[in-house]
Design a protein around this motif. Structure first.
Motif, PDB file in Angstrom:
ATOM      1  N   GLY A   1       0.914  -1.279   0.105  1.00 13.08           N
ATOM      2  CA  GLY A   1      -0.083   0.185   0.178  1.00 13.08           C
ATOM      3  C   GLY A   1       0.939   1.245  -0.042  1.00 13.08           C
ATOM      4  N   ALA A   2       0.610   2.304  -0.738  1.00 16.75           N
ATOM      5  CA  ALA A   2       1.212   3.517  -0.815  1.00 16.75           C
ATOM      6  C   ALA A   2       0.450   4.561   0.106  1.00 16.75           C
ATOM      7  N   GLY A   3      -0.599   4.401   0.605  1.00 19.42           N
ATOM      8  CA  GLY A   3      -1.394   5.282   1.250  1.00 19.42           C
ATOM      9  C   GLY A   3      -1.546   4.817   2.809  1.00 19.42           C
ATOM     10  N   THR A   4      -2.142   5.903   3.406  1.00 18.39           N
ATOM     11  CA  THR A   4      -2.254   5.525   4.912  1.00 18.39           C
ATOM     12  C   THR A   4      -3.522   4.802   4.989  1.00 18.39           C
ATOM     13  N   ASP A   5      -4.788   4.812   4.235  1.00 18.06           N
ATOM     14  CA  ASP A   5      -5.777   4.004   4.686  1.00 18.06           C
ATOM     15  C   ASP A   5      -5.421   2.622   4.131  1.00 18.06           C
ATOM     16  N   ALA A   6      -4.835   2.588   3.111  1.00 14.60           N
ATOM     17  CA  ALA A   6      -4.554   1.097   2.204  1.00 14.60           C
ATOM     18  C   ALA A   6      -3.415   0.310   3.308  1.00 14.60           C
ATOM     19  N   LEU A   7      -2.457   0.932   3.901  1.00 14.31           N
ATOM     20  CA  LEU A   7      -1.544   0.199   4.749  1.00 14.31           C
ATOM     21  C   LEU A   7      -2.342  -0.394   5.958  1.00 14.31           C
ATOM     22  N   ILE A   8      -3.006   0.697   6.643  1.00 11.34           N
ATOM     23  CA  ILE A   8      -3.967   0.057   7.665  1.00 11.34           C
ATOM     24  C   ILE A   8      -4.931  -0.921   7.382  1.00 11.34           C
ATOM     25  N   LYS A   9      -5.432  -0.681   6.415  1.00  7.98           N
ATOM     26  CA  LYS A   9      -6.610  -1.735   5.885  1.00  7.98           C
ATOM     27  C   LYS A   9      -5.748  -3.182   5.696  1.00  7.98           C
ATOM     28  N   HIS A  10      -4.676  -3.027   5.145  1.00  9.36           N
ATOM     29  CA  HIS A  10      -4.197  -4.296   4.815  1.00  9.36           C
ATOM     30  C   HIS A  10      -3.462  -5.130   6.050  1.00  9.36           C
ATOM     31  N   ALA A  11      -2.986  -4.173   6.965  1.00  7.00           N
ATOM     32  CA  ALA A  11      -2.659  -4.856   8.048  1.00  7.00           C
ATOM     33  C   ALA A  11      -3.718  -5.257   9.021  1.00  7.00           C
ATOM     34  N   ASP A  12      -4.837  -4.656   8.952  1.00  4.24           N
ATOM     35  CA  ASP A  12      -6.213  -5.088   9.532  1.00  4.24           C
ATOM     36  C   ASP A  12      -6.516  -6.335   8.876  1.00  4.24           C
ATOM     37  N   SER A  13      -6.441  -6.628   7.523  1.00  2.00           N
ATOM     38  CA  SER A  13      -6.600  -7.986   7.011  1.00  2.00           C
ATOM     39  C   SER A  13      -5.998  -9.147   7.414  1.00  2.00           C
ATOM     40  N   ALA A  14      -4.578  -8.905   7.675  1.00  2.00           N
ATOM     41  CA  ALA A  14      -3.600  -9.887   7.922  1.00  2.00           C
ATOM     42  C   ALA A  14      -3.887 -10.333   9.620  1.00  2.00           C
ATOM     43  N   MET A  15      -4.036  -9.234  10.272  1.00  2.00           N
ATOM     44  CA  MET A  15      -4.531  -9.543  11.939  1.00  2.00           C
ATOM     45  C   MET A  15      -5.834 -10.359  11.947  1.00  2.00           C
TER      46      MET A  15
ATOM     47  N   TYR B   1       0.560  -9.202   5.285  1.00  2.00           N
ATOM     48  CA  TYR B   1      -0.615  -9.315   4.397  1.00  2.00           C
ATOM     49  C   TYR B   1      -0.064  -9.847   3.032  1.00  2.00           C
ATOM     50  N   THR B   2      -1.227 -10.447   2.524  1.00  2.00           N
ATOM     51  CA  THR B   2      -1.030 -11.138   1.093  1.00  2.00           C
ATOM     52  C   THR B   2      -2.345 -10.678   0.491  1.00  2.00           C
ATOM     53  N   ALA B   3      -2.135 -10.708  -1.037  1.00  2.00           N
ATOM     54  CA  ALA B   3      -3.397 -10.339  -1.731  1.00  2.00           C
ATOM     55  C   ALA B   3      -4.582 -11.163  -1.548  1.00  2.00           C
ATOM     56  N   GLN B   4      -4.423 -12.404  -1.039  1.00  2.00           N
ATOM     57  CA  GLN B   4      -5.366 -13.343  -0.993  1.00  2.00           C
ATOM     58  C   GLN B   4      -6.211 -12.967   0.313  1.00  2.00           C
ATOM     59  N   LEU B   5      -5.712 -12.189   1.232  1.00  2.00           N
ATOM     60  CA  LEU B   5      -6.625 -11.583   2.426  1.00  2.00           C
ATOM     61  C   LEU B   5      -7.720 -10.936   1.974  1.00  2.00           C
ATOM     62  N   ASP B   6      -7.305 -10.146   0.900  1.00  2.00           N
ATOM     63  CA  ASP B   6      -8.484  -8.972   0.300  1.00  2.00           C
ATOM     64  C   ASP B   6      -9.855 -10.072   0.185  1.00  2.00           C
ATOM     65  N   SER B   7      -9.616 -10.997  -0.586  1.00  2.38           N
ATOM     66  CA  SER B   7     -10.755 -11.755  -0.970  1.00  2.38           C
ATOM     67  C   SER B   7     -11.513 -12.450   0.283  1.00  2.38           C
ATOM     68  N   GLU B   8     -10.609 -12.886   1.331  1.00  2.00           N
ATOM     69  CA  GLU B   8     -11.312 -13.321   2.420  1.00  2.00           C
ATOM     70  C   GLU B   8     -12.025 -12.375   3.121  1.00  2.00           C
ATOM     71  N   LEU B   9     -10.890 -10.991   3.460  1.00  2.00           N
ATOM     72  CA  LEU B   9     -11.724  -9.720   3.959  1.00  2.00           C
ATOM     73  C   LEU B   9     -13.302  -9.593   3.413  1.00  2.00           C
ATOM     74  N   TYR B  10     -13.140  -9.554   2.201  1.00  2.00           N
ATOM     75  CA  TYR B  10     -14.506  -9.299   1.405  1.00  2.00           C
ATOM     76  C   TYR B  10     -15.501 -10.206   1.887  1.00  2.00           C
ATOM     77  N   GLU B  11     -15.257 -11.504   1.882  1.00  2.00           N
ATOM     78  CA  GLU B  11     -15.994 -12.614   2.072  1.00  2.00           C
ATOM     79  C   GLU B  11     -16.612 -12.578   3.701  1.00  2.00           C
ATOM     80  N   ARG B  12     -15.671 -12.045   4.496  1.00  2.09           N
ATOM     81  CA  ARG B  12     -16.143 -11.804   5.827  1.00  2.09           C
ATOM     82  C   ARG B  12     -17.059 -10.473   5.606  1.00  2.09           C
ATOM     83  N   ILE B  13     -16.887  -9.633   5.448  1.00  5.56           N
ATOM     84  CA  ILE B  13     -17.931  -8.166   5.048  1.00  5.56           C
ATOM     85  C   ILE B  13     -19.166  -8.782   4.548  1.00  5.56           C
TER      86      ILE B  13
END
Length: 827
Positions: free
Chosen positions: A522-536, A550-562
């Protein structure tokens, strides 16, 4: 002796009245002047006023006598004339002295009035005696003249005293009117005295007449001179009054200025155009510690250098420009005599006289408290009040600045988001105050771990509390490589695992850490915190107590969780929740003695979901209250339905979550569920865990209320927590449930066998029931039976079944044996 009759010169009579009125007005005016002076000036004004007023009264008297024309030549004795003048002056002096005093008693007024009456009366009759013509008097008229003199005297004194106390722009009108009235009194006394006199023809000329004065034009000369004298007196009084008023205003302005200057709370230094100190107030010594004698007539820059004032403004406050007529403001710092660092606000105010800069006033204000207050407000706005760590707002500032700097250097840094596992359990069970103590201890441990990781670690790590039990770290510098990040994460996790001493008991928690790297994650504040949250959250999902990048796969898992959360919020409305029931079996005859209600979610797209998929999400979002209450009512409803349909009279066991156990209306919810469904309380068993009983006072009250209802309490997962065994002694617990973690390896692990045997023996000695869960093999069952475990639950006998299958598998065979109550109650 022949009585001589005379006539009056009307012009001179009128002139005498004018003189009396002018003298009276002058006396009233002079009384005010006398009251405004003191010391020698007062005596001088009394003397001058007495002469002017006395001459006026005497002039009126003498002109009045000259206005009386006798058919003979009349001369006057110089000595007696002078004596009459002195008597008039003395009477006037008494009047002015009385009127000029600030306060006067009645006795003083009486004495002054009598003295003035005596003086005026004596002046008149001594003046009459100065005539060369013999005079006799009528006693009655003489007495009347004395009375008139007394009335005029007292009236004059009162009017003088009255106008001495007044301050009105219309006083001159009142004084003129009063002067005319006093003139009437004075002339009335004189002409009454003249009426009392009988003049006779004298045949003998006394020797004293060698010094007599002729009276042809004397009346007019005296009148003119008197009027001029009174006019000069009034004019002099007017000029003096104007000057005195001007001086008074100057003095008042000066006193106002001096009061402001010397009593001002800010330090004020007055300097000339060259910067030489010409004056200062007491506040200068208070702030700097320098007395006035040490700084007067010295250059201000020398004093500033000696007390080490450091200007924090861009301008030079020591530069004095005689052409600069604008105010200047500076901020500075200095140490006072107590070595305290002060913040100062300095204003240089030019002094302009006739459009020329002649100097300046330097105002120095101690703004230390204001500065500290502003800093405190800013600190509070950017820091967490509980731990003192930076808050989310401050972290955003740090992250934005770090991204800007590291973006230019094309360097890497890490963002680590950490959440404390099981914190909610501590907060709910022990209360928020203990929860705050716990969070403070957690933050201290993290700081200590960071400090111990590297000597320069704290300068390269920013730790912030994001709220609740979530912390975030921004790691830069040498610690920003992956090996150091992993080492730091492992040390933090290890530190958090150590026990916490709360309310005389040890409590254990773990930490889940998610890590995102800049710039690849992530190159921005929101992206870095969001991706660290996903990993957590991925760490939490996989058992907690660890870290993950963080891995890219976690984004899809986070979306599934939401997405899953969105469906979960509508699950109850859509009747998607269902209960499964797992039979509980008595070992010696294999008969069912109860069932445990286990919730499932019939997801419209994903099918049947186990509770471990959605219950943690429900607890996080607060949906657990509605789901838990629904589970309780549905389990009671189903069991009552079975009872009413002829099924065995067995209890149903329902699990309570930590949040549900600590809700304020738990007992009310249980009571309502029993009333609504009609199930007897003895057939409801509530399963709790050790973690729910951390606050013994609160837990005991809740459990006692539930027991009073007739509900049974079962302690689930016994032996896996860190609670004290004293809970078994003090809490109303009816059954212990041996956790499956001890049963799984019981056939191979002697330790598990020993633990299970101990739990069973302890429960039996405490007169408690005990049940083992997770039985899947005959070997596990045999060992449990060898240790006298009388109740079991597990897949070896039955998996959790829907209500219809429970009826088909367990109730129908029962009915085939017969419908006798004895058979039914044997289960």
């Amino acid at each position: 002796m022949e009585h001589i009759h005379g006539t009056y010169n009307l012009q001179l009579v009128i002139l005498s009245y004018i003189i009396a009125s002018l003298a009276s007005y002058a006396a009233l005016d002079l009384a005010g002047r006398v009251s405004m002076t003191s010391g020698r000036a007062r005596h001088w004004w009394i003397a001058c006023g007495a002469i002017s007023m006395g001459l006026g009264i005497w002039s009126m008297h003498f002109v009045g006598m000259l206005a009386f024309v006798l058919p003979m030549h009349v001369s006057y004795s110089t000595d007696k004339v002078i004596l009459s003048v002195l008597l008039a002056i003395a009477a006037s002096g008494v009047a002015l002295d009385f009127a000029g005093r600030k306060s006067n008693k009645i006795s003083r007024l009486v004495i002054a009035g009598l003295l003035m009456t005596t003086g005026i009366t004596s002046m008149h009759y001594v003046g009459m005696a100065a005539m060369s013509t013999p005079v006799t008097y009528k006693p009655i008229l003489v007495a009347l003249s004395v009375v008139i003199a007394a009335v005029a005297s007292f009236a004059a004194l009162w009017l003088m005293f009255y106008f001495n106390r007044r301050d009105s722009k219309h006083d001159w009108v009142y004084k003129i009117g009063s002067g005319l009235i006093m003139g009437v009194g004075i002339t009335g006394m004189h002409y009454t005295g003249m009426a009392a006199a009988h003049f006779h023809q004298s045949t003998v000329i006394p020797d004293t007449l060698t010094r007599q004065i002729e009276s042809e034009v004397l009346a007019y000369l005296i009148a003119a001179g008197t009027i001029i004298a009174i006019g000069l007196t009034l004019f002099g009084n007017f000029i003096n009054q104007r000057m005195s008023q001007k001086d008074q205003r100057i003095r008042e302005n000066e006193q106002w200025y001096q009061a402001l200057y010397h009593n001002h709370s800010d330090a004020i230094i007055s300097v000339d155009r060259e910067g030489i100190i010409k004056g200062m107030n007491a506040a200068v010594s208070t702030i700097t510690g320098y007395s006035e004698r040490k700084v007067i007539d010295r250059p201000v820059h020398q004093i500033v250098e000696q007390i080490e004032i450091e200007c924090t403004s861009s301008d030079d406050m020591y530069a004095w420009d005689s052409r600069d007529k604008e105010q200047k403001h500076y901020t500075a710092k200095m140490r006072n005599a107590q070595n305290e660092l002060l913040d100062l606000s300095i204003s240089v105010i030019p002094v302009i006289i006739d459009d020329s800069h002649v100097g300046s006033h330097i105002l120095i204000k101690d703004i230390t408290e204001e500065t500290q207050a502003q800093e405190n407000i800013r600190h509070q706005a950017l820091h967490d009040p509980l731990t003192g760590l930076p808050n989310r707002r401050k972290l955003d500032e740090v992250l934005a600045k770090t991204i800007n700097v590291f973006g230019k250097k094309q360097a890497r840094f890490a963002v680590m988001v950490m959440d404390i596992d099981r914190f909610k359990m501590i907060n709910d069970s022990l209360g928020h105050s203990i929860g705050d103590v716990f969070l403070k201890e957690v933050s201290d441990r993290i700081v200590s771990t960071i400090e111990a990781s590297h000597p320069q670690a704290m300068s390269n790590v920013t730790l912030a509390r994001m709220g609740g039990d979530e912390f975030t770290m921004v790691v830069t510098g040498e610690q920003a490589n992956e090996q150091e990040i992993i080492r730091l994460a492992e040390e933090v996790v290890k530190s958090i695992q150590q026990p916490y001493r709360l309310k005389e008991n040890d409590f254990y928690v773990t930490a889940s850490i998610g890590i995102a790297m800049y710039p690849e994650h992530g190159a921005g504040t929101d992206a870095l915190i969001k991706h660290a949250d996903s990993a957590m959250y991925e760490v939490k999902k996989n058992g907690k107590n660890g870290y993950q990048f963080y891995t890219a796969q976690l984004d899809s898992e986070l979306y599934e969780r939401i997405e899953l959360e969105g469906y979960l919020r509508k699950a109850l409305e859509r009747n998607e929740m269902v209960l499964y029931y797992q039979p509980q079996i008595r070992t010696h005859d294999s008969r069912m003695i109860g069932v445990e209600a286990l919730i499932r979610w019939q997801h419209p797209m994903k099918g049947l979901l186990a509770p471990n998929v959605f219950i943690p999400l429900a607890e996080e979002t607060g949906l657990i209250y509605d789901i838990g209450n629904w589970t309780l009512r549905e389990a009671c409803r189903q069991m009552k339905l079975w009872h009413s349909s002829g099924g065995p009279l067995i209890p149903v066991s329902v699990n309570l979550s930590s949040q549900q156990f600590h809700q304020s209306n738990l007992v009310e919810q249980v009571k309502n569920a029993l009333i609504e469904t009609g199930l007897e309380a003895q057939y409801l068993e509530l399963e709790i865990t050790e973690s729910m009983m951390m606050d013994a006072t609160v837990s005991t009250a809740i459990l006692n209320e539930l027991t009073t209802l007739g509900v049974k309490i079962s302690l689930d997962d016994f032996g896996t927590g860190y609670s004290s065994l004293s809970y078994l002694k003090h809490f109303p617990i009816h059954k212990l449930k041996i956790d499956r973690s001890f049963v799984t390896d019981i056939t191979e692990s002697h330790s598990d066998q020993a633990i299970v045997a101990t739990i069973i023996s302890m429960a039996q000695n405490l007169k408690m029931e005990v049940i083992a869960e997770g039985i899947e093999t005959k070997g596990q069952l045999d060992i449990l039976m060898q240790n006298d475990c009388r109740e079991i639950q597990g897949y070896y006998f039955s998996r959790p079944l829907p209500a219809s299958e429970v009826e088909h598998s367990f109730f129908v065979p029962l009915r085939m044996l017969g419908n006798s109550n004895e058979a039914l109650h044997s289960f």
